[in-house]
Scaffold this motif. Structure first.
Motif, mmCIF file in Angstrom:
data_model
loop_
_atom_site.group_PDB
_atom_site.id
_atom_site.type_symbol
_atom_site.label_atom_id
_atom_site.label_comp_id
_atom_site.label_asym_id
_atom_site.label_seq_id
_atom_site.Cartn_x
_atom_site.Cartn_y
_atom_site.Cartn_z
ATOM 1 N N ARG A 1 30.255 35.201 85.961
ATOM 2 C CA ARG A 1 30.507 35.781 87.284
ATOM 3 C C ARG A 1 29.800 37.117 87.444
ATOM 4 O O ARG A 1 29.367 37.468 88.552
ATOM 5 C CB ARG A 1 32.010 35.926 87.515
ATOM 6 C CG ARG A 1 32.766 34.603 87.489
ATOM 7 C CD ARG A 1 32.107 33.538 88.341
ATOM 8 N NE ARG A 1 32.810 32.265 88.313
ATOM 9 C CZ ARG A 1 32.356 31.150 88.882
ATOM 10 N NH1 ARG A 1 31.190 31.142 89.502
ATOM 11 N NH2 ARG A 1 33.063 30.032 88.820
ATOM 12 N N GLN B 1 26.336 36.390 88.444
ATOM 13 C CA GLN B 1 26.239 35.893 89.814
ATOM 14 C C GLN B 1 26.482 36.962 90.873
ATOM 15 O O GLN B 1 26.373 36.677 92.064
ATOM 16 C CB GLN B 1 27.226 34.743 90.013
ATOM 17 C CG GLN B 1 26.872 33.503 89.210
ATOM 18 C CD GLN B 1 27.975 32.458 89.237
ATOM 19 O OE1 GLN B 1 29.111 32.732 89.610
ATOM 20 N NE2 GLN B 1 27.644 31.240 88.835
ATOM 21 N N THR C 1 30.885 30.428 93.048
ATOM 22 C CA THR C 1 29.464 30.725 92.823
ATOM 23 C C THR C 1 28.750 31.043 94.124
ATOM 24 O O THR C 1 28.094 32.084 94.262
ATOM 25 C CB THR C 1 28.784 29.536 92.116
ATOM 26 O OG1 THR C 1 29.315 29.399 90.795
ATOM 27 C CG2 THR C 1 27.272 29.747 92.023
ATOM 28 N N ILE D 1 27.445 34.913 95.444
ATOM 29 C CA ILE D 1 26.028 35.165 95.707
ATOM 30 C C ILE D 1 25.819 35.553 97.165
ATOM 31 O O ILE D 1 25.010 36.431 97.483
ATOM 32 C CB ILE D 1 25.188 33.933 95.319
ATOM 33 C CG1 ILE D 1 25.239 33.739 93.796
ATOM 34 C CG2 ILE D 1 23.755 34.067 95.790
ATOM 35 C CD1 ILE D 1 24.578 32.467 93.301
ATOM 36 N N TYR E 1 19.099 31.079 87.508
ATOM 37 C CA TYR E 1 19.633 31.481 88.815
ATOM 38 C C TYR E 1 18.640 32.366 89.563
ATOM 39 O O TYR E 1 18.683 32.442 90.792
ATOM 40 C CB TYR E 1 20.975 32.191 88.640
ATOM 41 C CG TYR E 1 22.143 31.244 88.716
ATOM 42 C CD1 TYR E 1 23.124 31.391 89.690
ATOM 43 C CD2 TYR E 1 22.271 30.182 87.826
ATOM 44 C CE1 TYR E 1 24.198 30.520 89.779
ATOM 45 C CE2 TYR E 1 23.342 29.311 87.892
ATOM 46 C CZ TYR E 1 24.300 29.477 88.870
ATOM 47 O OH TYR E 1 25.345 28.596 88.954
ATOM 48 N N PRO F 1 20.081 37.589 87.126
ATOM 49 C CA PRO F 1 20.205 36.154 87.410
ATOM 50 C C PRO F 1 19.431 35.265 86.440
ATOM 51 O O PRO F 1 19.747 34.084 86.295
ATOM 52 C CB PRO F 1 19.657 36.031 88.834
ATOM 53 C CG PRO F 1 19.896 37.372 89.447
ATOM 54 C CD PRO F 1 19.686 38.347 88.325
#
Length: 496
Positions: free
Chosen positions: A365, A368, A329, A333, A463, A448
């Motif tokens: 994924r 992200q 993660t 990012i 996110y 996100p």
């Protein structure tokens, strides 16, 4: 051959008790009957092609399946629970009250920037890096044929381009590690001519330079001597039977600037095929130094594969696995933001690997920052791995992680190739269905805000709120305070 001893003993017992029953007393049939039945069962184990564990371990292998059934039956969820059915209670994808119809065609990702002459359409889920040497010939061939059936890619791992990677007709991402296996000169360095010859093969669709891997960043891969057969030794140009330890870093470059220039050279030698690199991110500043070198030289890779520290390998020292490098993660990012910040994200695709197994894993994924994903562990399970954790011994009971020809022969290539294909197909279908339930028609519509994490009792944040997301070119125009120190310290001429 000790694994066949139980069957031999049972067969001898059956023969002896049958003779005794015929010549001495009918009472011996009480022993001869079960012994004959077990002998027939063991013979069937040897002849069947569906279960390699039974073929390699007749009779005794049944204990493994009985234990597995008992364990599954004791979970309280039943044995029909699909793999990955349990969810992480602290994170979830956001469904929509206005879902859309799932796309019939599986999405693909075009990999290849403006300097690439032969772009490649990558599937959302592909076979992650696993070398011939770590895996058996039959396992590698099954993965390759599965990739051919499903039109997805197989990463060769750093062990070189073997005939088993080429025989099945699947698309290949040729991985070049620090040992330069497959393009290794007499001095152990990079051989440009051999590389160019092999990169020209039609099966090779992309070239990936391995900087580090998730389970062992900073360490060279290890292939135990027991698995270095004559065939492996020829392929890697190393001595038979001796443990192969790859160098911890590359010899052909020592700075970020030299790295990006070497990538450009590889792309040229490969005839313009997509070229990139794989790494487990450790330092944001280090990756920014690589991005700075891309900007300074006007050269960028076509893709970057981010390996999470949670990824698994049999080549990692026990004290290292899972303890070095960023989890997937954070790594994803970081790489996504850095490329966006220097204005290169539109030309560099990002792959993600590290415990990707289900459709929701794929979608997570993508949210992200990834464009596509790779799976190793799940693909090994599809090809027959039973998680015996004997990969390093060469005595894999399933014939998947061994160089023993007899053990490897137990893997039914046609059957396992079909399993690999069906696993990939259904996982991608599941990912497409999940996106449809979220109200998006494809990866390009994910943001996100579509992934939420629980941060405390009764508190959840997306996110989009949890992480800072840079705007295109923001690092060049004027980095935010949270990035300014790392960006200023990033030196294109030093990894330190």
């Amino acid at each position: 051959m000790r694994r066949f001893l139980p069957l031999l003993l049972v067969a001898l017992t059956a023969a002896g008790t049958t003779v005794a029953a015929s010549a001495l007393s009918a009472g011996w049939w009480l022993a001869a009957g079960p012994a004959l039945a077990l002998t027939c069962l063991g013979g069937r184990d040897l002849l069947q092609r569906r279960r390699p564990v039974l073929r390699n371990h007749p009779l005794v292998g049944h204990l493994r399946y009985r234990t597995e059934q008992a364990r599954a039956g004791g979970t309280g969820t039943g044995t029909d629970e699909p793999f990955g059915g349990e969810r992480d209670g602290d994170e979830f994808l956001v469904p929509s009250l206005h879902p859309v119809e799932a796309a019939e065609e599986a999405p693909v990702v075009r990999v290849g920037g403006p300097d690439c002459a032969q772009p490649y359409d990558m599937a959302l889920l592909n076979v992650s890096a696993m070398s011939f040497g770590a895996l058996s010939s039959h396992a590698v061939l099954a993965l390759n044929r599965g990739a051919a059936l499903g039109r997805f890619a197989q990463d060769t791992g750093e062990g070189g381009l073997s005939e088993y990677h080429l025989r099945g007709g699947g698309d290949l991402v040729w991985e070049i590690g620090t040992g330069y296996f497959g393009c290794r000169g007499a001095d152990g360095g990079f051989d440009a001519r051999e590389f160019a010859d092999k990169a020209a093969l039609p099966e090779v669709k992309c070239v990936s330079l391995k900087l580090s891997q998730g389970a062992a960043p900073g360490s060279g891969a290890v292939l135990p001597g027991v698995k270095v057969s004559a065939e492996i030794a020829r392929e890697r140009k190393v001595p038979v039977g001796e443990t192969v330890v790859s160098p911890p870093c590359h010899r052909v470059f020592s700075t970020p600037r030299e790295l990006v220039l070497f990538l450009a050279r590889l792309r040229e030698l490969a005839g313009g095929k997509p070229t990139g690199f794989k790494l487990c991110v450790g330092s944001r500043r280090e990756f920014l130094a690589v991005c700075g070198a891309m900007v300074a030289e006007g050269v960028a890779p076509d893709f970057v594969v981010v390996d999470g520290s949670e990824g698994g390998t049999g080549a990692a020292p026990t004290g290292v696995a899972g303890r070095l490098g960023m989890p997937l993660t954070e790594g994803l990012i970081t790489v996504h933001n850095a490329l966006v910040g220097v204005g290169l994200r539109d030309r560099v695709r990002i792959g993600a690997s590290g415990r990707v197994a289900t459709g929701s894993d794929v979608v997570k994924r993508l949210v992200q920052g990834a464009d596509y994903t790779n799976a190793a562990r799940a693909m090994m399970l599809a090809v027959g791995c039973v998680r015996a954790r004997r990969c390093h011994t060469g005595a894999c009971p399933a014939g998947v992680a061994t160089q023993d020809p007899l053990r490897a022969h137990a893997v039914n290539v046609a059957d396992k190739a079909g399993q690999v294909w069906r696993y990939q197909r259904e996982t991608v279908r599941d990912a497409v269905s999940v996106m449809a339930a979220m109200g998006v028609r494809g990866p390009g519509e994910l943001t996100p805000a579509h992934l939420v994490r629980r941060t405390g009792p009764g508190t959840v944040r997306s996110y989009a709120e949890l992480y800072e997301w840079l705007a295109p070119g923001e690092l060049l125009a004027g980095p935010p305070d949270s990035w300014a120190t790392d960006w200023k310290a990033a030196d294109p001429d030093s990894f330190r």
